[in-house]
Design a protein around this motif. Sequence first.
Motif, PDB file in Angstrom:
ATOM      1  N   ASP A  39       0.824  -1.216   0.000  1.00 38.42           N
ATOM      2  CA  ASP A  39       0.000   0.000   0.000  1.00 38.42           C
ATOM      3  C   ASP A  39       0.854   1.259   0.000  1.00 38.42           C
ATOM      4  OD1 ASP A  39       0.909   0.103   2.634  1.00 38.42           O
ATOM      5  OD2 ASP A  39      -0.934  -0.726   3.453  1.00 38.42           O
ATOM      6  N   THR A  40       2.172   1.095   0.196  1.00 41.59           N
ATOM      7  CA  THR A  40       3.103   2.226   0.231  1.00 41.59           C
ATOM      8  C   THR A  40       4.347   1.879  -0.581  1.00 41.59           C
ATOM      9  OG1 THR A  40       2.360   2.877   2.446  1.00 41.59           O
ATOM     10  CG2 THR A  40       4.485   3.714   1.732  1.00 41.59           C
ATOM     11  N   ILE A  41       4.834   2.836  -1.357  1.00 46.59           N
ATOM     12  CA  ILE A  41       6.085   2.641  -2.084  1.00 46.59           C
ATOM     13  C   ILE A  41       6.973   3.869  -1.897  1.00 46.59           C
ATOM     14  CG2 ILE A  41       5.071   1.125  -3.820  1.00 46.59           C
ATOM     15  CD1 ILE A  41       5.143   3.518  -5.783  1.00 46.59           C
ATOM     16  N   ILE A  42       8.257   3.710  -2.187  1.00 48.71           N
ATOM     17  CA  ILE A  42       9.213   4.809  -2.141  1.00 48.71           C
ATOM     18  C   ILE A  42       9.778   5.005  -3.537  1.00 48.71           C
ATOM     19  CG2 ILE A  42      11.389   5.636  -1.186  1.00 48.71           C
ATOM     20  CD1 ILE A  42      10.780   4.063   1.346  1.00 48.71           C
ATOM     21  N   VAL A  43       9.749   6.242  -4.041  1.00 43.84           N
ATOM     22  CA  VAL A  43      10.251   6.544  -5.382  1.00 43.84           C
ATOM     23  C   VAL A  43      11.277   7.664  -5.294  1.00 43.84           C
ATOM     24  CG1 VAL A  43       8.104   5.787  -6.460  1.00 43.84           C
ATOM     25  CG2 VAL A  43       8.404   8.202  -5.883  1.00 43.84           C
ATOM     26  N   ASN A  44      12.115   7.778  -6.323  1.00 49.98           N
ATOM     27  CA  ASN A  44      13.158   8.820  -6.326  1.00 49.98           C
ATOM     28  C   ASN A  44      13.398   9.395  -7.716  1.00 49.98           C
ATOM     29  OD1 ASN A  44      14.534   6.737  -7.580  1.00 49.98           O
ATOM     30  ND2 ASN A  44      15.739   6.227  -5.752  1.00 49.98           N
ATOM     31  N   ALA A  45      12.409   9.252  -8.602  1.00 50.22           N
ATOM     32  CA  ALA A  45      12.568   9.760  -9.961  1.00 50.22           C
ATOM     33  C   ALA A  45      11.304  10.480 -10.403  1.00 50.22           C
ATOM     34  CB  ALA A  45      12.876   8.613 -10.923  1.00 50.22           C
ATOM     35  N   THR A  46      11.495  11.451 -11.301  1.00 51.29           N
ATOM     36  CA  THR A  46      10.351  12.157 -11.874  1.00 51.29           C
ATOM     37  C   THR A  46       9.476  11.179 -12.659  1.00 51.29           C
ATOM     38  OG1 THR A  46      11.546  14.242 -12.050  1.00 51.29           O
ATOM     39  CG2 THR A  46       9.678  13.944 -13.534  1.00 51.29           C
ATOM     40  N   GLY A  47       8.157  11.329 -12.517  1.00 58.72           N
ATOM     41  CA  GLY A  47       7.265  10.454 -13.270  1.00 58.72           C
ATOM     42  C   GLY A  47       5.853  10.498 -12.746  1.00 58.72           C
ATOM     43  N   THR A  48       4.968   9.819 -13.469  1.00 58.91           N
ATOM     44  CA  THR A  48       3.579   9.646 -13.044  1.00 58.91           C
ATOM     45  C   THR A  48       3.430   8.246 -12.489  1.00 58.91           C
ATOM     46  OG1 THR A  48       2.768  11.186 -14.725  1.00 58.91           O
ATOM     47  CG2 THR A  48       1.175   9.649 -13.790  1.00 58.91           C
ATOM     48  N   TYR A  49       2.963   8.157 -11.271  1.00 58.83           N
ATOM     49  CA  TYR A  49       2.808   6.873 -10.592  1.00 58.83           C
ATOM     50  C   TYR A  49       1.326   6.602 -10.360  1.00 58.83           C
ATOM     51  CZ  TYR A  49       7.803   7.390  -9.827  1.00 58.83           C
ATOM     52  OH  TYR A  49       9.154   7.560 -10.019  1.00 58.83           O
ATOM     53  N   SER A  50       0.932   5.383 -10.622  1.00 59.23           N
ATOM     54  CA  SER A  50      -0.470   5.013 -10.436  1.00 59.23           C
ATOM     55  C   SER A  50      -0.573   3.766  -9.581  1.00 59.23           C
ATOM     56  CB  SER A  50      -1.146   4.771 -11.791  1.00 59.23           C
ATOM     57  OG  SER A  50      -0.578   3.649 -12.446  1.00 59.23           O
TER      58      SER A  50
END
Length: 222
Positions: A39-50
């Motif tokens: 239910d939770t993620i960690i991201v470090n780059a520009t983008g659209t996340y769904s």
Amino acid sequence: SGSINAFPDTIVCAGVPVTLVAPIFAGFSYSWSTGSTNDTIIVNATGTYSVTITDPNGCSYVTVIDIMVNQPPLALIDGGGHHLCLGEQMNLMVPFNPSWTYQWISNDSMINGTVVSSVFISPSTPGLYVYQVFVTDTVTGCGDTSLPYMVWVTSSPLPPLITPLTPTTICAGDTVILAGSHPDSSVTLSWNTGGVGDTIKVLDNGCYSLTAMDTNGCSSSA
């Protein structure tokens, strides 16, 4: 229904991880565009996340979020080397951008706190000097600190001594012998005539000089 929450924000500087938290419901399943099923993620780059959220009955919906990761300005010092003889100067610079601010950090008191992109250094005492610069992009608020740029400053050797072994006023056709000496045996002696070594023979009127160069490349003349 619900939206994805981003912590600390949807716009961050590079190096700051963004935690994306989907609307949390007991018994629901999650499928992110990254492939994660948490239910939770960690991201470090520009983008659209769904994320696709599915209830126990198999009904699902998709919610999206845009994340912008801004790169820091280029904080890279370009210099003319890493050694100076006392009295010489060197230009240190970082890329210039009118939207950037600069803050130099150094044990060189003449440079520490300087707020321009290019500085001329000429320390007044021998030693090891370390220079860094913190660059901030005023548009994004992102900043970066350069790697340390080290410059070793050494003193010039004592001037050599020229001793005439014969009178310095002579008749045409006679010879003057000039002997050079220096208390430091590691220096290299060179004459303005092109001669290398301690002694030269002079046949013509003129001014004769002797240069002593030490192992650091610093010199002085007589």
